[in-house]
Design a protein around this motif. Structure first.
Motif, mmCIF file in Angstrom:
data_model
loop_
_atom_site.group_PDB
_atom_site.id
_atom_site.type_symbol
_atom_site.label_atom_id
_atom_site.label_comp_id
_atom_site.label_asym_id
_atom_site.label_seq_id
_atom_site.Cartn_x
_atom_site.Cartn_y
_atom_site.Cartn_z
ATOM 1 N N ALA A 15 0.787 -1.203 0.052
ATOM 2 C CA ALA A 15 -0.077 -0.011 -0.081
ATOM 3 C C ALA A 15 0.710 1.198 -0.097
ATOM 4 C CB ALA A 15 -0.869 0.050 1.387
ATOM 5 N N LEU A 16 2.064 1.454 0.627
ATOM 6 C CA LEU A 16 2.679 2.430 0.798
ATOM 7 C C LEU A 16 3.608 2.675 -0.525
ATOM 8 C CD1 LEU A 16 3.827 4.589 2.662
ATOM 9 C CD2 LEU A 16 5.883 2.963 3.369
ATOM 10 N N ALA A 17 3.978 1.652 -1.219
ATOM 11 C CA ALA A 17 4.659 1.827 -2.438
ATOM 12 C C ALA A 17 3.722 2.032 -3.472
ATOM 13 C CB ALA A 17 5.414 0.547 -2.859
ATOM 14 N N ALA A 18 2.479 1.484 -3.473
ATOM 15 C CA ALA A 18 1.503 1.602 -4.525
ATOM 16 C C ALA A 18 2.187 1.594 -5.802
ATOM 17 C CB ALA A 18 0.964 3.023 -4.410
ATOM 18 N N LEU A 24 -4.063 -2.684 -11.082
ATOM 19 C CA LEU A 24 -4.801 -3.050 -12.126
ATOM 20 C C LEU A 24 -6.170 -3.520 -11.375
ATOM 21 C CD1 LEU A 24 -2.586 -4.959 -14.497
ATOM 22 C CD2 LEU A 24 -3.297 -2.635 -14.751
ATOM 23 N N PRO A 25 -7.330 -3.325 -11.970
ATOM 24 C CA PRO A 25 -8.513 -3.716 -11.399
ATOM 25 C C PRO A 25 -8.430 -5.419 -11.262
ATOM 26 C CG PRO A 25 -8.747 -2.482 -13.301
ATOM 27 C CD PRO A 25 -7.390 -2.556 -13.324
ATOM 28 N N ALA A 26 -9.030 -6.014 -9.966
ATOM 29 C CA ALA A 26 -8.875 -7.188 -9.865
ATOM 30 C C ALA A 26 -10.523 -7.242 -9.130
ATOM 31 C CB ALA A 26 -7.914 -7.631 -8.637
ATOM 32 N N GLN A 27 -10.941 -8.733 -9.292
ATOM 33 C CA GLN A 27 -12.029 -9.113 -8.515
ATOM 34 C C GLN A 27 -11.985 -9.293 -7.067
ATOM 35 O OE1 GLN A 27 -15.061 -9.103 -10.130
ATOM 36 N NE2 GLN A 27 -16.026 -9.641 -8.130
ATOM 37 N N ALA A 28 -12.396 -8.559 -6.303
ATOM 38 C CA ALA A 28 -12.394 -8.721 -4.874
ATOM 39 C C ALA A 28 -13.398 -9.842 -4.358
ATOM 40 C CB ALA A 28 -12.791 -7.469 -4.179
ATOM 41 N N GLU A 29 -13.015 -10.864 -3.654
ATOM 42 C CA GLU A 29 -13.785 -11.959 -2.952
ATOM 43 C C GLU A 29 -14.381 -11.491 -1.497
ATOM 44 O OE1 GLU A 29 -11.714 -15.273 -2.954
ATOM 45 O OE2 GLU A 29 -11.273 -15.389 -4.958
ATOM 46 N N ALA A 31 -14.800 -8.065 1.678
ATOM 47 C CA ALA A 31 -14.852 -6.529 1.781
ATOM 48 C C ALA A 31 -13.826 -5.994 2.057
ATOM 49 C CB ALA A 31 -15.810 -6.300 3.146
ATOM 50 N N SER A 32 -12.669 -6.769 2.797
ATOM 51 C CA SER A 32 -11.426 -6.323 2.858
ATOM 52 C C SER A 32 -10.575 -6.289 1.719
ATOM 53 C CB SER A 32 -10.525 -7.045 3.713
ATOM 54 O OG SER A 32 -10.149 -8.566 3.238
ATOM 55 N N GLU A 33 -10.869 -7.125 0.779
ATOM 56 C CA GLU A 33 -9.935 -7.290 -0.499
ATOM 57 C C GLU A 33 -10.391 -5.995 -1.308
ATOM 58 O OE1 GLU A 33 -10.713 -10.898 -2.266
ATOM 59 O OE2 GLU A 33 -9.148 -11.835 -0.965
ATOM 60 N N ALA A 34 -11.799 -5.732 -1.376
ATOM 61 C CA ALA A 34 -12.341 -4.535 -2.078
ATOM 62 C C ALA A 34 -11.561 -3.357 -1.573
ATOM 63 C CB ALA A 34 -13.767 -4.539 -1.975
ATOM 64 N N ALA A 35 -11.759 -3.168 -0.216
ATOM 65 C CA ALA A 35 -11.099 -2.090 0.606
ATOM 66 C C ALA A 35 -9.763 -1.940 0.095
ATOM 67 C CB ALA A 35 -11.480 -2.232 1.898
ATOM 68 N N PHE A 36 -9.134 -3.072 0.157
ATOM 69 C CA PHE A 36 -7.507 -2.925 -0.272
ATOM 70 C C PHE A 36 -7.244 -2.451 -1.683
ATOM 71 C CE2 PHE A 36 -3.748 -5.688 -1.552
ATOM 72 C CZ PHE A 36 -2.820 -4.623 -0.950
ATOM 73 N N GLN A 37 -8.157 -2.927 -2.549
ATOM 74 C CA GLN A 37 -8.094 -2.347 -3.853
ATOM 75 C C GLN A 37 -8.102 -0.903 -4.013
ATOM 76 O OE1 GLN A 37 -7.082 -4.125 -6.593
ATOM 77 N NE2 GLN A 37 -7.001 -6.067 -5.235
ATOM 78 N N ALA A 38 -9.079 -0.370 -3.042
ATOM 79 C CA ALA A 38 -9.392 1.086 -2.901
ATOM 80 C C ALA A 38 -8.191 1.740 -2.530
ATOM 81 C CB ALA A 38 -10.591 1.340 -2.135
ATOM 82 N N THR A 51 -11.381 2.560 6.389
ATOM 83 C CA THR A 51 -12.501 1.372 5.798
ATOM 84 C C THR A 51 -11.897 0.052 5.834
ATOM 85 O OG1 THR A 51 -13.752 3.299 4.485
ATOM 86 C CG2 THR A 51 -14.099 0.854 3.971
ATOM 87 N N TYR A 52 -10.677 0.177 5.268
ATOM 88 C CA TYR A 52 -9.922 -0.961 5.042
ATOM 89 C C TYR A 52 -9.768 -1.744 6.572
ATOM 90 C CZ TYR A 52 -6.061 -4.331 3.695
ATOM 91 O OH TYR A 52 -5.308 -5.486 3.615
ATOM 92 N N ALA A 53 -9.236 -1.103 7.463
ATOM 93 C CA ALA A 53 -8.897 -1.452 8.797
ATOM 94 C C ALA A 53 -10.229 -1.970 9.306
ATOM 95 C CB ALA A 53 -8.287 -0.345 9.563
ATOM 96 N N LYS A 54 -11.360 -1.103 9.226
ATOM 97 C CA LYS A 54 -12.551 -1.970 9.694
ATOM 98 C C LYS A 54 -12.864 -3.291 9.101
ATOM 99 C CE LYS A 54 -14.287 2.859 11.025
ATOM 100 N NZ LYS A 54 -15.718 3.856 10.801
ATOM 101 N N ALA A 55 -12.516 -3.231 7.756
ATOM 102 C CA ALA A 55 -13.221 -4.521 7.135
ATOM 103 C C ALA A 55 -12.084 -5.882 7.504
ATOM 104 C CB ALA A 55 -12.887 -4.389 5.620
#
Length: 442
Positions: A15-18, A24-29, A31-38, A51-55
């Motif tokens: 996340a820090l390096a980004a 690239l878009p990925a299919q999140a399985e 809630a945490s994976e979706a938040a990670f993509q964001a 939001t990611y931490a809460k997930a």
């Protein structure tokens, strides 16, 4: 501070390096994976990271959430609420010293409000208390209860005597009664400060019960254990903990010594995540009974009892806890007809709910539980029937409601129904108990 797990470190570093290649878009399985993509799209966005931490917390990955918060407090050191949240997460995994450091950072953060400062000071004090080498917790309770069959008298007016039906003795008839109960629970831990979390863990419980009419049933009992708890696999994140222990107990009835004993035991705890844990326990207790004439030939019960039990605890959703257990036990005594083997199981559901009274702001707790035990005795009792060995099916139903009056004081109401359905009418009985007690925790 404790080192986050490898997955959490990897997530924070990515996340820090980004890196563009990973954005690239990925299919999140989940809630945490979706938040990670964001987060990958905008690593410095505070709201997306929160939001990611809460997930992660909702999915039971508290250590992963800690890694996210550790990065956020570096990016936003002036945000006191982030330090407080980080401290609370550390406390959830038992890292109270690390939590106290996080609360210290909250107190010195430039944006600390009086409300956040008061919260951080209170949480810091609690964390430091828990982080000390010696830690004592416990409770004292007192109450009253009413039982419809306090002496466990047989339901049938005619019982077996040497194989024939005879009239039930008058002193054995079911008798209702009121009783007062007074007791305590004490738990002490001495932390040796080792990497494997080794600690001397002691427990002591005791109670006395005094009856209004059936004074021959007045009881004083104490029991406890002392053991060394430790993590056999240091660095597993608190997943597995083991505790070999020594048990002890003593009891008296109506002022006469009833029994004393003790023996070895061992417990193992597996914490799979923040919502699900498993406990395995085995204990072997030797009890030496004296003769108490008012209760019959009590000395015949002298012997070993072995018990093993598996307990599952599941936080099904916030405020809802399910506890289930299954186990077995075997008792060996001075008389073969008193020896038995048994299987037992229970399940309970416990729910917090908002207080219906405005002047009592703390959430109340209600619970329902049901238990069953089957016992098979080794041989017939010649004084009852020479040909039939006893077999019992024991059912227990509990309903409980706890009302917190403050952080330390609470009042509990309980209703319990016990049914012992035996193949020999001498031992079939039921009992309804209604109780109320007040408890002080420290």
């Amino acid at each position: 501070m404790p080192v986050p797990n490898l997955r959490a470190i990897a997530i924070g570093a990515v996340a820090l390096a980004a890196l563009p290649a990973l954005s690239l878009p990925a299919q999140a399985e989940t809630a945490s994976e979706a938040a990670f993509q964001a987060v990958l799209q905008d690593p410095g966005n505070l709201d997306k990271n929160v939001t990611y931490a809460k997930a992660l917390i909702d999915e039971g990955d508290v250590e992963g959430a800690i890694a996210v918060l550790e990065r956020l407090v570096l990016l936003y050191p002036d945000r006191a609420e982030l330090h407080v949240t980080l401290g609370q997460l550390y406390q959830r995994i038992g890292s109270d010293a690390a939590a106290a450091q996080a609360y210290d950072a909250a107190l010195t953060a430039p944006t600390t409000t009086p409300q956040v400062k008061a919260q951080a000071e209170d949480l810091r004090k609690r964390a430091l208390d828990k982080a000390s080498a010696s830690h004592l917790t416990g409770s004292l309770f007192a109450g009253m209860q009413y039982q419809t069959n306090a002496n466990a008298g047989p339901d049938s007016e005619h019982i077996f005597g040497t194989g024939d039906l005879v009239e039930r003795p008058n002193e054995d008839r079911p008798k209702d009664d009121f009783s007062g109960v007074l007791g305590f629970n004490l738990n002490h831990t001495w932390d040796f400060g080792r990497q494997d979390g080794m600690a001397l863990e002691s427990r002591l419980t005791g109670f006395s019960q005094l009856y209004a009419q059936n004074t021959e049933l007045d009881t004083v009992r104490a029991a406890g254990s002392v053991g060394l708890g430790f993590a056999p696999l240091p660095g597993d994140g608190g997943f597995f903990r083991l505790q070999p222990r020594a048990n002890f107990e003593a009891a008296s009835t109506n002022g006469e010594w009833l029994e004393g004993g003790g023996g070895p035991g061992i417990g193992a705890t597996f914490v799979f995540n923040d919502t699900f844990s498993l406990d395995l326990d085995y204990d072997a207790i030797y009890r030496d009974y004296d003769h108490v004439g008012g209760l019959g030939e009590t000395q015949d019960y002298t012997g070993f009892e072995h018990q093993g039990i598996v307990t599952l605890t599941w936080l099904a959703r916030p405020g809802t806890t399910i506890i289930g257990s299954i186990g077995g036990r075997a008792a060996g005594t001075e008389k073969d007809f008193l020896d038995y083997k048994g299987l037992q199981a229970s399940v309970g559901a416990y729910q917090t709910y908002a207080s219906p009274l405005s002047f009592l702001p703390y959430d109340w707790l209600a619970g329902l539980a049901v238990g069953y035990e089957a016992r098979w005795y080794d041989s017939p009792d010649p004084s009852v029937d020479d040909d039939i060995s006893r077999q019992d099916d024991i059912f227990q139903f509990d309903a409980v409601n706890t009302i917190p009056l403050s952080e330390s004081w609470s009042v509990t109401q309980q209703v319990q129904y016990l049914l012992d359905d035996s193949n020999l009418r001498n031992y079939s009985y039921d009992n309804l108990t209604v109780a109320m007690s007040a408890r002080w925790r420290f």
